[in-house]
Design an enzyme around this catalytic site. Structure first.
Site, PDB file in Angstrom:
ATOM      1  N   LEU A   1       0.827  -1.197   0.000  1.00  0.00           N
ATOM      2  CA  LEU A   1       0.000   0.000   0.000  1.00  0.00           C
ATOM      3  C   LEU A   1       0.866   1.255   0.000  1.00  0.00           C
ATOM      4  O   LEU A   1       1.838   1.347   0.764  1.00  0.00           O
ATOM      5  CB  LEU A   1      -0.923   0.041   1.228  1.00  0.00           C
ATOM      6  CG  LEU A   1      -1.838  -1.147   1.478  1.00  0.00           C
ATOM      7  CD1 LEU A   1      -1.242  -2.046   2.571  1.00  0.00           C
ATOM      8  CD2 LEU A   1      -3.217  -0.699   1.931  1.00  0.00           C
ATOM      9  N   ASP A   2       0.527   2.192  -0.854  1.00  0.00           N
ATOM     10  CA  ASP A   2       1.133   3.514  -0.790  1.00  0.00           C
ATOM     11  C   ASP A   2       0.616   4.209   0.476  1.00  0.00           C
ATOM     12  O   ASP A   2      -0.432   3.854   1.000  1.00  0.00           O
ATOM     13  CB  ASP A   2       0.742   4.309  -2.035  1.00  0.00           C
ATOM     14  CG  ASP A   2       1.239   5.742  -1.990  1.00  0.00           C
ATOM     15  OD1 ASP A   2       2.416   5.939  -1.673  1.00  0.00           O
ATOM     16  OD2 ASP A   2       0.435   6.652  -2.257  1.00  0.00           O
TER      17      ASP A   2
END
Length: 339
Positions: free
Chosen positions: A22-23
């Site tokens: 996940l960013d």
């Protein structure tokens, strides 16, 4: 459900996902940082002049932290300056020429690479980052001139989504270009399994590639910006945040979430597992009916009507069982909203 799946193969692969990258900004956090302060770093220019230069550069950037600088309350009254030769450097910041002088607006890592990270500047950067704030530096070719700090909040839905992913047996890893102390603070609150900081777009891609070393492991990636595109392309299943995502991220991704609610990813995984379960049921049902009919024929008990049932009847049963998936989506959405 608000989930756009660009091919059946991705829905089929979802049940085997074991890692989700996940960013940070805009994915786990709200993606709407607010400028919390600015510190002049000993330049002869006035604070107002330096801020005006920073706002002129930030207004041309699509990065959330730059937008925080451009949208600060005091920035509204400032007249933007003309910026020539504007360039966005992935993972570092933006640069341009203002009044025949080149200016840089970007990360502390970029300042280090430009040779502008003095001891005094490093102390100011460290103090801000230790408090969990993101840091942006305004620099010219000779020195770092001003330090901006910004802070972002974690979405409530992100914490719930990460918890649900862990319950489903999916490990999570956060990938960010921000400083380690900022990333650690977000990671602790959100509950992700691992966290990597100060990553360039290519380094995010390399982390995803490393997770894929086991050919049987399906790795997902969630992002919303241009910097996430290489990792989204590398992942087995790329998820783009549809509402705030850049055009590049949405085009590269395999699945688009039509809003910024991460709870849609656990819903996608549950839908994928339900779909696989129905597929297995349908195949077993069809083969089972054919096998029973074959045995009856060998025993001399076959008839035309049994043949019709084994063919058309089996098809109708398979279709009827598959139609149950039409109710799966709304049920999963209701479950996630209730959590």
């Amino acid at each position: 459900m608000g989930i756009l799946i660009k091919g059946g193969v991705y829905l089929e692969q979802g049940h085997r996902m074991r890692w989700l990258a996940l960013d940070k900004t805009g994915t786990i956090t709200q993606g709407q940082p607010v400028q919390t302060g600015l510190i002049p770093l000993g330049q002869e220019r006035s604070v107002e002049q330096l801020q005006r230069i920073a706002v002129s550069l930030a207004a041309r950037s699509d990065h959330p932290v730059s937008r925080a600088i451009a949208q600060a309350p005091e920035a509204a009254a400032m007249l933007a300056m003309t910026v020539a030769d504007f360039v966005a450097v992935a993972g570092r910041g933006v640069q341009g020429v203002i009044d025949d002088e080149r200016w840089y607006l970007g990360s502390a890592v970029w300042a280090q690479e430009l040779g502008l990270m003095t001891a005094a500047v490093r102390d100011s950067v460290t103090a801000a980052q230790t408090s969990g704030q993101s840091v942006v530096l305004l620099m010219n070719t000779g020195a770092a001139c001003m330090l901006f700090t910004a802070a972002d909040k974690i979405k409530d839905s992100s914490i719930k989504a990460i918890e649900q992913l862990h319950q489903l047996g999916v490990k999570t890893v956060m990938l960010s270009g921000d400083h380690q102390s900022v990333v650690d603070a977000i990671a602790k609150t959100s509950g992700v399994t691992q966290a990597h900081a100060q990553l360039l777009p290519q380094e995010k891609q390399q982390v995803v590639q490393k997770l894929q070393q086991d050919d049987r492991t399906v790795v997902g990636m969630v992002g919303d910006g241009m910097n996430d595109a290489p990792a989204l392309a590398q992942a087995n299943i790329g998820f783009a945040m549809g509402a705030m995502g850049s055009d590049t991220a949405i085009e590269t991704a395999d699945v688009a979430l039509m809003d910024d609610n991460l709870l849609k990813i656990p819903a996608f995984l549950k839908l994928s597992r339900t779909t696989r379960r129905v597929l297995v049921q349908n195949i077993s049902l069809a083969l089972g009916i054919k096998a029973v009919f074959l045995v009856l024929v060998l025993l001399g008990m076959g008839s035309m009507w049994l043949a019709v049932f084994a063919d058309v009847g089996a098809s109708l049963l398979v279709v009827a069982n598959g139609l149950r998936l039409l109710r799966a989506g709304p049920k999963l959405q209701e479950t996630n909203e209730a959590v």
